[in-house]
Design an enzyme around this catalytic site. Structure first.
Site, PDB file in Angstrom:
ATOM      1  N   CYS A  15       0.786  -1.356   0.032  1.00 46.93           N
ATOM      2  CA  CYS A  15       0.065   0.126  -0.089  1.00 46.93           C
ATOM      3  C   CYS A  15       0.867   1.327   0.148  1.00 46.93           C
ATOM      4  CB  CYS A  15      -1.022   0.183   1.293  1.00 46.93           C
ATOM      5  SG  CYS A  15      -2.119   1.566   1.198  1.00 46.93           S
ATOM      6  N   LYS A  54       1.216  -9.387   0.507  1.00 44.45           N
ATOM      7  CA  LYS A  54       1.256  -8.880  -0.748  1.00 44.45           C
ATOM      8  C   LYS A  54       2.168  -7.529  -0.761  1.00 44.45           C
ATOM      9  CE  LYS A  54      -1.454  -5.154  -3.237  1.00 44.45           C
ATOM     10  NZ  LYS A  54      -2.617  -4.667  -3.272  1.00 44.45           N
ATOM     11  N   HIS A  82       2.223  -7.595  -6.594  1.00 46.10           N
ATOM     12  CA  HIS A  82       1.485  -6.476  -7.662  1.00 46.10           C
ATOM     13  C   HIS A  82       2.425  -6.143  -8.471  1.00 46.10           C
ATOM     14  CE1 HIS A  82      -1.673  -3.088  -7.908  1.00 46.10           C
ATOM     15  NE2 HIS A  82      -0.485  -2.548  -8.549  1.00 46.10           N
TER      16      HIS A  82
END
Length: 108
Positions: A15, A54, A82
């Site tokens: 993030c 992630k 990602h």
């Protein structure tokens, strides 16, 4: 404890939002492999459910591979990559070619 109510824990280390990064969370963990691994290791030692992470692509595939392998050694059950780097806007095309190379290298 939360592990009784969920099937697994996923740590979002990708993030890029200011509220996450300013607190040392999210993509800030991509520049601190020791801290990222300690989070995974601590969760794995204290939970009976799977722990995953992630991440985003790092600047090079070699850096990304080393980060992934460190998370695996720390006990991560799964890792999602990602296909963009920190700073890549969502309108920018994903770097699928890099992701293909990473998957092939990590399969070995």
């Amino acid at each position: 404890m939360v592990q009784e109510d969920v099937d697994g824990i996923d740590i979002n280390m990708g993030c890029p939002k200011k509220f996450s990064v300013s607190g040392g969370m999210g993509s800030a963990l991509l520049s601190d492999v020791n801290r990222a691994c300690e989070i995974i290791r601590t969760l794995r030692e204290n939970l009976t459910i799977p722990v995953s992470a992630k991440i985003r692509l790092l600047k090079t595939n070699d850096e990304t591979i080393e980060f992934v392998l460190a998370l695996v050694r720390a006990g991560a059950n799964a890792i999602t990559i990602h296909a963009r780097e920190v700073g890549d806007e969502s309108q920018k095309p994903a770097k699928w070619d890099r992701l293909v190379e990473l998957v092939q290298a990590l399969k070995k």
